[in-house]
Design a protein around this motif. Structure first.
Motif, PDB file in Angstrom:
ATOM      1  N   TRP A 154      -9.843  15.138  -5.091  1.00 59.22           N
ATOM      2  CA  TRP A 154     -10.961  15.911  -4.580  1.00 59.22           C
ATOM      3  C   TRP A 154     -10.723  16.242  -3.115  1.00 59.22           C
ATOM      4  N   GLY A 155     -11.234  17.363  -2.683  1.00 67.86           N
ATOM      5  CA  GLY A 155     -11.106  17.714  -1.280  1.00 67.86           C
ATOM      6  C   GLY A 155     -12.065  18.807  -0.898  1.00 67.86           C
ATOM      7  N   LEU A 156     -12.066  19.115   0.380  1.00 63.50           N
ATOM      8  CA  LEU A 156     -12.832  20.271   0.839  1.00 63.50           C
ATOM      9  C   LEU A 156     -12.105  20.909   2.004  1.00 63.50           C
ATOM     10  N   THR A 157     -12.380  22.179   2.207  1.00 67.79           N
ATOM     11  CA  THR A 157     -11.874  22.905   3.366  1.00 67.79           C
ATOM     12  C   THR A 157     -13.044  23.606   4.040  1.00 67.79           C
ATOM     13  N   ALA A 158     -13.054  23.529   5.363  1.00 70.25           N
ATOM     14  CA  ALA A 158     -14.085  24.191   6.160  1.00 70.25           C
ATOM     15  C   ALA A 158     -13.413  24.765   7.398  1.00 70.25           C
ATOM     16  N   ILE A 159     -13.654  26.025   7.681  1.00 67.33           N
ATOM     17  CA  ILE A 159     -12.994  26.726   8.776  1.00 67.33           C
ATOM     18  C   ILE A 159     -13.844  26.664  10.036  1.00 67.33           C
ATOM     19  N   ARG A 160     -13.206  26.311  11.137  1.00 73.09           N
ATOM     20  CA  ARG A 160     -13.865  26.230  12.445  1.00 73.09           C
ATOM     21  C   ARG A 160     -14.249  27.634  12.913  1.00 73.09           C
TER      22      ARG A 160
ATOM     23  N   TYR B 259       0.833  -1.197   0.000  1.00 71.11           N
ATOM     24  CA  TYR B 259       0.000   0.000   0.000  1.00 71.11           C
ATOM     25  C   TYR B 259       0.871   1.253   0.000  1.00 71.11           C
ATOM     26  N   ASP B 260       1.845   1.286   0.900  1.00 67.49           N
ATOM     27  CA  ASP B 260       2.690   2.469   1.012  1.00 67.49           C
ATOM     28  C   ASP B 260       3.560   2.659  -0.231  1.00 67.49           C
ATOM     29  N   ARG B 261       4.013   1.559  -0.794  1.00 66.35           N
ATOM     30  CA  ARG B 261       4.900   1.615  -1.957  1.00 66.35           C
ATOM     31  C   ARG B 261       4.168   2.056  -3.220  1.00 66.35           C
ATOM     32  N   SER B 262       2.930   1.591  -3.383  1.00 67.83           N
ATOM     33  CA  SER B 262       2.259   1.775  -4.665  1.00 67.83           C
ATOM     34  C   SER B 262       1.298   2.949  -4.707  1.00 67.83           C
ATOM     35  N   ARG B 263       0.753   3.346  -3.555  1.00 69.64           N
ATOM     36  CA  ARG B 263      -0.207   4.451  -3.549  1.00 69.64           C
ATOM     37  C   ARG B 263       0.500   5.778  -3.803  1.00 69.64           C
ATOM     38  N   ALA B 264      -0.112   6.598  -4.625  1.00 69.59           N
ATOM     39  CA  ALA B 264       0.494   7.875  -5.006  1.00 69.59           C
ATOM     40  C   ALA B 264       0.478   8.851  -3.837  1.00 69.59           C
ATOM     41  N   GLY B 265       1.536   9.648  -3.729  1.00 69.38           N
ATOM     42  CA  GLY B 265       1.539  10.764  -2.798  1.00 69.38           C
ATOM     43  C   GLY B 265       0.665  11.893  -3.315  1.00 69.38           C
ATOM     44  N   TYR B 266       0.608  12.968  -2.557  1.00 65.37           N
ATOM     45  CA  TYR B 266      -0.293  14.074  -2.879  1.00 65.37           C
ATOM     46  C   TYR B 266       0.475  15.228  -3.510  1.00 65.37           C
ATOM     47  N   PRO B 267      -0.077  15.834  -4.564  1.00 65.62           N
ATOM     48  CA  PRO B 267       0.613  16.939  -5.234  1.00 65.62           C
ATOM     49  C   PRO B 267       0.883  18.094  -4.283  1.00 65.62           C
ATOM     50  N   ASP B 268       1.959  18.817  -4.551  1.00 64.83           N
ATOM     51  CA  ASP B 268       2.314  19.966  -3.715  1.00 64.83           C
ATOM     52  C   ASP B 268       1.180  20.981  -3.639  1.00 64.83           C
ATOM     53  N   ALA B 269       0.418  21.122  -4.728  1.00 68.34           N
ATOM     54  CA  ALA B 269      -0.675  22.093  -4.729  1.00 68.34           C
ATOM     55  C   ALA B 269      -1.740  21.731  -3.702  1.00 68.34           C
ATOM     56  N   VAL B 270      -1.979  20.440  -3.498  1.00 68.21           N
ATOM     57  CA  VAL B 270      -2.968  19.994  -2.517  1.00 68.21           C
ATOM     58  C   VAL B 270      -2.461  20.271  -1.109  1.00 68.21           C
ATOM     59  N   LEU B 271      -1.214  19.873  -0.831  1.00 73.99           N
ATOM     60  CA  LEU B 271      -0.653  20.121   0.490  1.00 73.99           C
ATOM     61  C   LEU B 271      -0.590  21.617   0.777  1.00 73.99           C
ATOM     62  N   GLY B 272      -0.208  22.392  -0.230  1.00 69.32           N
ATOM     63  CA  GLY B 272      -0.094  23.837  -0.044  1.00 69.32           C
ATOM     64  C   GLY B 272      -1.416  24.483   0.285  1.00 69.32           C
ATOM     65  N   ARG B 273      -2.490  23.989  -0.318  1.00 66.88           N
ATOM     66  CA  ARG B 273      -3.821  24.535  -0.037  1.00 66.88           C
ATOM     67  C   ARG B 273      -4.177  24.321   1.435  1.00 66.88           C
ATOM     68  N   VAL B 274      -3.879  23.137   1.947  1.00 62.65           N
ATOM     69  CA  VAL B 274      -4.203  22.828   3.335  1.00 62.65           C
ATOM     70  C   VAL B 274      -3.324  23.626   4.290  1.00 62.65           C
ATOM     71  N   VAL B 275      -2.031  23.652   4.014  1.00 58.29           N
ATOM     72  CA  VAL B 275      -1.102  24.390   4.878  1.00 58.29           C
ATOM     73  C   VAL B 275      -1.484  25.867   4.935  1.00 58.29           C
ATOM     74  N   ALA B 276      -1.859  26.431   3.796  1.00 63.62           N
ATOM     75  CA  ALA B 276      -2.217  27.851   3.753  1.00 63.62           C
ATOM     76  C   ALA B 276      -3.482  28.135   4.545  1.00 63.62           C
ATOM     77  N   ALA B 277      -4.391  27.159   4.632  1.00 61.61           N
ATOM     78  CA  ALA B 277      -5.650  27.370   5.337  1.00 61.61           C
ATOM     79  C   ALA B 277      -5.525  27.202   6.846  1.00 61.61           C
ATOM     80  N   ALA B 278      -4.474  26.497   7.301  1.00 60.55           N
ATOM     81  CA  ALA B 278      -4.325  26.220   8.731  1.00 60.55           C
ATOM     82  C   ALA B 278      -3.658  27.401   9.427  1.00 60.55           C
ATOM     83  N   PRO B 279      -4.137  27.771  10.625  1.00 57.42           N
ATOM     84  CA  PRO B 279      -3.550  28.911  11.338  1.00 57.42           C
ATOM     85  C   PRO B 279      -2.257  28.577  12.062  1.00 57.42           C
ATOM     86  N   GLY B 280      -1.876  27.308  12.096  1.00 54.55           N
ATOM     87  CA  GLY B 280      -0.658  26.911  12.792  1.00 54.55           C
ATOM     88  C   GLY B 280      -0.171  25.564  12.286  1.00 54.55           C
ATOM     89  N   PRO B 281       0.874  25.001  12.915  1.00 48.48           N
ATOM     90  CA  PRO B 281       1.538  23.825  12.361  1.00 48.48           C
ATOM     91  C   PRO B 281       1.041  22.476  12.843  1.00 48.48           C
TER      92      PRO B 281
END
Length: 282
Positions: free
Chosen positions: A262-268, A29-51
């Protein structure tokens, strides 16, 4: 057109046998499943107020390691001990539980993420639990891959699968909605769960398209990690893989596979109704 449908509709979180079958071979599973594009990670990181991130259904830790490499701190929650053990072996901190039953013990986070796993979580109870553990302004951000095999390969897989598992609801012909579009339904349902739970602003559903080339060997390594195939007996799986391999050979021994993440973002935002944390979505 032949498509491979999302996990069993309309409530994949009720199909625990499939949900907890992916740990049958965590190394594959770990070897064959694709990682996530930088654009996806960047969207999440940018939306989070901290680390500080909580990764729900972290599996072997694919996205958790990517977030860690981007400077985030990550705690994983994973119901399958086999997947959790693999993730721990890569240096991640993981607690074994379903998200609905997991005990936060007063801990809070800047983001709750989930990589190709949120559809296994009750959409209302999961959103309410996320609201409880998120700091003000924190983000709930589930996301997940879906790929569309070339038509000849998908047809070969589907035909062989129906032959070895005729009663399975996981795979079906879909003449109208390509699989890359059909997976939106999982995130629309997640958004409905967030609205029902309360405590969040309006969720934003989004999509990121990309593609990946696979050799024959790489594709045959990936295929057994799909829901439904993970629970086949070895002889039935071998029959499916033989059919897929023959189809790839007919295409020259390699294929380029389109993906949609696909994804979604929702702010608390608002107050949390704690009574919803254990209430399933009807």
């Amino acid at each position: 057109m032949v498509t491979i449908t999302p996990p069993p509709a309309p409530e994949p979180h009720r199909h625990r046998r499939v949900a907890e079958s992916f740990g049958v071979d965590p190394e594959r599973y770990d070897r064959s499943r694709a990682g996530y594009p930088d654009a996806v990670l960047g969207r999440v990181v940018a939306a989070a107020p901290g680390p500080d991130l909580l990764d729900v259904g972290c599996g072997t830790g694919i996205e958790a390691r990517q977030f860690r490499a981007a400077g985030r701190t990550v705690l994983g929650v994973e119901p399958d001990e086999r997947m959790a053990a693999f993730a721990r072996g890569t240096g991640l901190e993981v607690e074994v539980a379903t998200f609905e039953e997991w005990e936060p013990a007063g801990r809070t986070f800047d983001a709750v993420v989930s990589g190709t796993a949120w559809h296994w979580v009750d959409p209302v109870a999961g959103a309410a639990k996320a609201a409880r553990v998120l700091r003000p302004g924190g983000v709930l951000a589930p996301f997940g891959h879906v790929h569309q095999l070339p038509p000849a390969v998908a047809e070969a897989l589907l035909t062989a699968y129906r032959r070895v598992a005729p009663e399975s609801p996981v795979f079906a012909a879909g003449p109208d909605v390509p699989v890359l579009d059909a997976y939106r339904a999982l995130y629309d349902r997640a958004a409905d769960g967030i609205r029902a739970a309360g405590g969040f602003g309006e969720p934003e559903v989004w999509r990121h398209d990309w593609e990946r080339a696979y050799t024959r060997a790489e594709l045959l390594d990936l295929v057994p990690t799909s829901g439904g195939l993970t629970v086949l007996p070895p002889d039935a799986l071998a029959e499916v893989l033989a059919a897929v391999g023959a189809a790839v050979d007919e295409l020259g021994g390699s294929v380029t596979v389109p993906y949609a993440t696909w994804g979604l973002t929702a702010i608390r935002t608002g107050a949390v109704d704690t009574s919803r944390t254990a209430r399933p979505m009807e």
